[in-house]
Design an enzyme around this catalytic site. Structure first.
Site, PDB file in Angstrom:
ATOM      1  N   HIS A 112       0.792  -1.259   0.041  1.00  0.00           N
ATOM      2  CA  HIS A 112       0.007   0.139  -0.092  1.00  0.00           C
ATOM      3  C   HIS A 112       0.687   1.106  -0.159  1.00  0.00           C
ATOM      4  O   HIS A 112       0.387   2.432   0.164  1.00  0.00           O
ATOM      5  CB  HIS A 112      -1.141   0.027   1.004  1.00  0.00           C
ATOM      6  CG  HIS A 112      -2.036  -0.961   1.238  1.00  0.00           C
ATOM      7  ND1 HIS A 112      -2.900  -1.172   0.127  1.00  0.00           N
ATOM      8  CD2 HIS A 112      -2.027  -2.225   2.108  1.00  0.00           C
ATOM      9  CE1 HIS A 112      -3.660  -2.221   0.442  1.00  0.00           C
ATOM     10  NE2 HIS A 112      -3.313  -2.862   1.620  1.00  0.00           N
ATOM     11  N   ASP A 151      -2.753 -10.331  -2.843  1.00  0.00           N
ATOM     12  CA  ASP A 151      -3.395  -9.910  -1.395  1.00  0.00           C
ATOM     13  C   ASP A 151      -4.494  -9.911  -1.668  1.00  0.00           C
ATOM     14  O   ASP A 151      -5.180  -9.523  -2.769  1.00  0.00           O
ATOM     15  CB  ASP A 151      -2.506  -8.894  -1.179  1.00  0.00           C
ATOM     16  CG  ASP A 151      -3.017  -8.385   0.467  1.00  0.00           C
ATOM     17  OD1 ASP A 151      -2.224  -8.963   1.277  1.00  0.00           O
ATOM     18  OD2 ASP A 151      -3.728  -7.970   0.561  1.00  0.00           O
ATOM     19  N   HIS A 153      -6.288  -7.299  -0.620  1.00  0.00           N
ATOM     20  CA  HIS A 153      -6.490  -5.881  -0.795  1.00  0.00           C
ATOM     21  C   HIS A 153      -5.788  -5.514  -1.986  1.00  0.00           C
ATOM     22  O   HIS A 153      -5.074  -5.906  -2.458  1.00  0.00           O
ATOM     23  CB  HIS A 153      -6.032  -5.078   0.388  1.00  0.00           C
ATOM     24  CG  HIS A 153      -6.503  -5.529   1.937  1.00  0.00           C
ATOM     25  ND1 HIS A 153      -5.931  -6.521   2.562  1.00  0.00           N
ATOM     26  CD2 HIS A 153      -7.645  -4.998   2.413  1.00  0.00           C
ATOM     27  CE1 HIS A 153      -6.649  -6.563   3.655  1.00  0.00           C
ATOM     28  NE2 HIS A 153      -7.582  -5.723   3.743  1.00  0.00           N
ATOM     29  N   ASP A 240      -4.405 -12.888   2.886  1.00  0.00           N
ATOM     30  CA  ASP A 240      -5.726 -12.532   3.442  1.00  0.00           C
ATOM     31  C   ASP A 240      -6.942 -12.991   2.716  1.00  0.00           C
ATOM     32  O   ASP A 240      -8.130 -12.502   3.207  1.00  0.00           O
ATOM     33  CB  ASP A 240      -5.532 -11.067   3.840  1.00  0.00           C
ATOM     34  CG  ASP A 240      -5.002 -10.196   2.906  1.00  0.00           C
ATOM     35  OD1 ASP A 240      -4.593 -10.577   1.927  1.00  0.00           O
ATOM     36  OD2 ASP A 240      -4.721  -9.035   3.454  1.00  0.00           O
TER      37      ASP A 240
HETATM   38 ZN   LIG Z   1      -3.950  -7.372   2.567  1.00  0.00          ZN
END
Ligand SMILES: [Zn+2]
Ligand SMILES: [Zn+2]
Lengths: 440, 560
Positions: A112, A151, A153, A240
């Site tokens: 991120h 991932d 996200h 995740d």
């Molecule tokens: Zn994540």
């Protein structure tokens, strides 16, 4: 004696003495049970699996990618240097031919973290994959790199860093941004005008299971990789998407992650998120390591694994097939769509707001790109945070044409340090990072 | 007085060590076919004229278990293994009677799948039919919860002479090494027991009623009685004995390299502040990776009798020994012959050595003396390179905390101890190649036996607490207690220290005060859904390898 088909390097750095805060998901305990499982499985005793001690990265390595405000040490701690260093160690081991592939099992994560860094977003401060990739480009002269982010996200930091770079293919498979942080990663986010198409987002609906992930891997990711022909494939191996993850809504499994790794055959995998620290990570990581090494992983399953229970619904399957079709279609038309944009020449401007959820910082960016037919194009970002920091970040790309390089220096010279007390020029052609500071 | 005895592959060395230092030393050829007689004869010799009442203990280091394993002369045993998710346990098969059974425990020690008792009973019947008398039982994560191993042990009890369980071996996590170690303990047990009971009986008959200790691969001792539980630990004690025999001469506050230069090989070890460095997991023997505590050593095929060849104009020393040196009637030139040619060594036939080097040098334009100098330098350089690579390996061992990375703690050798037959010549040459001090270990011909005599009893305890589940567990000690939420790493350390003292005493430690070293101390808050639900604590303590006496005293007594 058990022998790996592919010589596989591992860096394991669980940072057992570092946390964002005591009860934060990104805390000391996160990789504890993974370490237990990896040690008990005796993976380091397997012939062909080698454990490396992580190196640390330098400020120069970080400044090849980031503009840290007000400086590198203010936004990165020792743990970030080692986490990125772990990825770098693995990258070097692969490119030196010491191992065929490698997996950096490190924390904290990085996907991120964007070009300009005012603080921590989504538990990330430094984009460890990008720092590794740009080091490898500099040290080993590799050119085309693909990053496949698995991932849950959206890898918005990596997307931001490679937004204008046609030599870096960024593919992110993630839970639909309408239902999860950071709320981005939609199909129409495809890169800046100079690199349209080399950002590929595959947002999947909640409750996507093994079949869905493996479907898009086989039908979208692999064909795109085959077209792009990267020198290096990097997997941002967040975990995740697991059915037991506490902060997401997907139904992926250890078996699924291992199969995905087997299909993707990444040269380098780097751990990203994954917060089901007891029920998922120990098994997912063992599965990924075995898949990378080319060793049978069919018995690596979570204690409560039940394939039928996590199967995705027919509606989910239909949605995924539709998304896959659109994404692949966009990819196939990328050249035709990019051409008119670049022909326009001149400047493209966009303004946006970036929120640093972990640190609670709000930033406003105005980005200017030089449209260019000959290179990735110079760009600058004027960034202002609600903490009062103002920075002008200027970038000259790695393979800049003369005009773009000149543009970068012109911007730098012209910049007014009373408006922007910090002006930085990242000249990737000379591997230099120049700054000028105002007295403010 | 203490007797130290090391049965090596070629020689058996015995010393009698007392207040005044080395009282007596004997070196006799080993009869590999009859180690028992080798031990008894040399003990007879060393004790002749000595009053038995003055002998406090006998410490034995033998190649019995090593030979049995390496030569594959071990009896059939049974292995019962339960695994659960992960790698196929069939991959870790150690022997024909190896059975994998149902049942699984996870990383926190929770039962995932139950045992099936009838399955175990069925296997017991098969093993009995095959007349197998010794069984090893190992479960994955049994050190986090030994319940399945214990249940299997109870189901087998009565039908077999001895059952070895995995959780008693070591607290460390490593399933395949636990299997291999349990197997080696089980398989060497009958040989070990028969042999040492015979030794014990003979000594008693002779009237020598003293405690017998056995040397382990980590350079520490254990009582004869304890050795029956872990016979596998007696492997590779010879190289460890030599290292312990040199510890007294290592500086108290520096890193030291130790080189034991033999006829065929040179063994290298590292000593830090007078403590020999241990392997992070355990010894490797006969293709088995184990959890047997052992010194971190390297062996390289360069020794005094290594064969010297010229290949494509390049010197090659070793890696094998074909014969003794030409000077001693051998058939092939060796580094020892180089020393004869150079006039450094005498007492053999220098002419033969010279002839050998003339033949080697033929056609190269180099004279034999020059070639001998080059060969000897080459041999020393080879040994040094191996030592550097050992230091590199130790220094590149991964660490898992920021603190350890920041501390660095790199090994930087400042001193070199050399022992073995031609030690002094090698020491002189290597001294010219390095920037640290070099010393030949005093009495190095019997350093191994001295090491055996003076080694202290070593042991290790691993403690694991999970206050969310509410248990503290030291699997090796069969120790388990309920604990409350308030239990901390301080408490864990105290419990571990007590268990360690108890264990050391049981293994025969005689030191008035045990020096306890903390190897690992970690405490994690366990957080579930943003709430702290408990603590996960790991503590590992040891009595580190070293001498039973003060190093200065020993060095002074041996230096005279
Ligand atoms: Zn994540
Ligand atoms: Zn350009």
């Amino acid at each position: 004696m058990l022998k790996a088909k592919n010589r596989t390097g591992l860096v394991f750095f669980p940072a057992f003495d570092w946390a964002i805060s005591p009860t934060h998901p990104e805390r000391e305990e996160r990789l504890l049970y993974t370490q237990d499982q990896v040690l008990e499985e005796g993976l380091f005793d397997i012939d062909g699996i080698v454990e490396f001690k992580p190196d640390t990265v330098s400020v120069t390595d970080i400044q090849r990618v980031h503009f840290c405000v007000p400086d590198v040490w203010s936004v990165a701690t020792e743990s970030h240097f080692i986490s990125a260093g772990g990825a770098k160690t693995i990258g070097m081991a692969v490119l030196d031919g010491e191992v065929d592939r490698g997996f950096a099992l490190v924390r904290p994560p990085g996907h991120h973290a964007m070009r300009v860094v005012h603080g921590s977003r989504g538990f990330c401060n430094i984009n460890i994959e990008a720092v590794m990739i740009e080091f490898l480009r500099k040290a080993y002269g590799i050119d085309r790199v693909a990053v496949v982010d698995t991932d849950c996200h959206h890898g918005d930091g990596t997307q931001d860093i490679y937004w204008n770079d046609p030599d870096t293919l960024f593919i992110s498979i993630h839970q639909d941004g309408r239902t999860l942080y950071p709320g981005s990663g939609f199909i129409n986010e495809q890169g800046g005008p100079n690199a349209l198409g080399t950002t590929v987002n595959i947002p999947l609906p909640p409750f996507t299971s093994e079949e869905g992930f493996l479907y898009v891997t086989e039908n979208v990711v692999l064909p795109i990789l085959a077209d792009f022909k990267p020198d290096l494939v990097v997997n941002s191996a967040g975990q995740d998407n697991h059915y037991s993850d506490p902060i997401t809504n997907m139904n992926f499994s250890a078996q699924g992650y291992a199969k995905l790794t087997e299909m993707l055959q990444p040269d380098i995998a780097v751990l990203e998120g994954g917060y089901s620290i007891e029920g998922a990570l120990p098994y997912v990581n063992v599965g990924i390591i075995l898949a990378m090494a080319g060793i049978d992983f069919s018995r690596v399953t979570e204690p409560d694994y039940d394939r039928l229970r996590i199967r995705q619904g027919a509606e989910v399957t239909r949605t995924i097939e539709k998304i896959a079709g659109v994404v692949l279609g966009n990819w196939r038309q990328r050249e035709e769509r990019r051409e008119p944009l670049r022909r326009k020449a001149g400047i493209e401007e966009r303004t946006r707001s970036v929120f640093y959820d972990t640190d609670g910082i709000r930033e406003t960016q105005t980005e200017i790109n030089r449209l260019c037919r000959d290179c990735a194009g110079a760009w600058q970002i004027a960034s202002i945070s609600d903490r009062g920091h103002r920075i002008l970040a200027i970038h000259i790309p790695r393979k800049a044409c003369n005009s773009c390089a000149q543009q970068g220096y012109d911007w730098f010279e012209a910049a007014d340090t009373t408006a922007f007390p910090l002006v930085c020029l990242q000249d990737r052609t000379l591997n230099q990072f120049n700054q000028k500071k105002g007295s403010a | 007085m203490i007797i130290g005895l090391d049965v090596g592959g070629t020689h058996t060395d015995v010393v009698l060590f007392g207040q005044e230092g080395l009282i007596k030393e004997i070196k006799v050829p080993t009869d590999p076919a009859d180690l028992f007689q080798s031990i008894l004869h040399s003990l007879d010799e060393i004790t002749s004229g000595v009053r038995f009442a003055e002998i406090r203990r006998v410490v034995l280091s033998t190649t019995l278990a090593t030979n049995a394993i390496v030569q594959g002369q071990i009896p059939p045993v049974g292995m019962i293994v339960s695994a659960g998710p992960g790698l196929d346990p069939e991959l870790f098969r150690t022997n024909p009677h190896y059975f994998t059974v149902s049942g699984a425990i996870d990383h926190r020690g929770r039962e995932i799948r139950p045992l099936v008792e009838n399955e175990i009973r069925g296997i017991a019947e098969v093993l009995k039919k095959e007349e197998i008398r010794h069984v090893g039982v190992v479960g994955k994560f049994s050190v986090r919860n030994p319940a399945h191993e214990v249940t299997i042990q109870n189901l087998l009890a009565g039908s077999f002479e001895r059952i070895f369980t995995g959780h008693r071996i070591a607290g460390q996590l490593n399933f395949n090494r636990r299997i291999a170690t349990a197997y080696l303990n089980t398989a060497t047990y009958p040989i070990h027991r028969t042999f040492f009971q015979a030794v014990n009986r003979s000594l008693t008959e002779k009237g020598l009623n003293v405690p017998i200790y056995i040397l382990k691969a980590d350079g520490g001792t254990m009582s004869l009685e304890s050795s029956m539980e872990f016979p596998g630990q007696t492997i590779l004690s010879g190289p460890a004995a030599s290292v312990i025999g040199s510890v007294a001469f290592a500086p108290a506050d520096a890193d030291t390299l130790v080189m034991d230069i033999g006829g065929t090989t040179t063994d290298i070890a590292v000593i830090r502040n007078r403590v020999p460095q241990l392997h992070p997991f355990g010894a490797r023997i006969g293709g088995h990776r184990t959890l047997i505590r052992s010194l971190e050593t390297r062996s390289i095929g360069i020794g005094g009798d290594s064969v010297v060849r010229i290949e494509g104009g390049n010197i090659r020393v070793g890696p094998e020994r074909i014969s003794a040196a030409l000077a001693y009637g051998g058939t092939h030139p060796t580094p020892t012959d180089a020393l004869f040619v150079l006039g450094k060594m005498n007492g053999g036939d220098r002419h033969k050595s010279l002839q050998g080097y003339q033949a080697l040098a033929a056609g190269s334009g180099t004279d034999p003396e020059e070639l001998a100098r080059q060969v000897f330098e080459h041999a020393c350089r080879g040994i040094l390179a191996e030592a550097n690579s050992l230091v590199d390996r130790i220094n590149s061992r991964p660490v898992y905390t920021l603190q350890e990375i920041q501390e660095g703690n790199r090994i930087r050798p400042a001193h070199l101890l050399v022992m073995g037959g031609p030690a002094s010549y090698f020491a002189e040459q290597i001294g010219k190649m390095v920037d640290f001090t070099v010393q030949v270990v005093p009495r190095c011909q019997v350093a191994n036996a001295i090491g055996a005599a003076l080694a202290r009893t070593t042991c290790e305890v691993t403690l694991f607490a999970d206050t969310e589940i509410g248990t503290v567990l030291a699997p090796e000690e069969d120790f388990e207690q309920k604990v409350g939420k308030g239990y901390t790493d301080q408490d864990a350390l105290r419990t571990a220290a007590e268990l360690l003292k108890k264990k050391a005493r049981q293994m025969g430690a005689v030191m008035p005060e045990l020096e306890i070293e903390v190897l690992e101390r970690q405490q994690f808050n366990m957080v579930r859904g943003f709430v702290t639900t408990g603590k996960n604590i790991r503590v590992r303590v040891q009595v580190k390898p070293g001498l039973i006496m003060d190093c200065e005293t020993v060095a002074a007594r041996l230096a005279n």
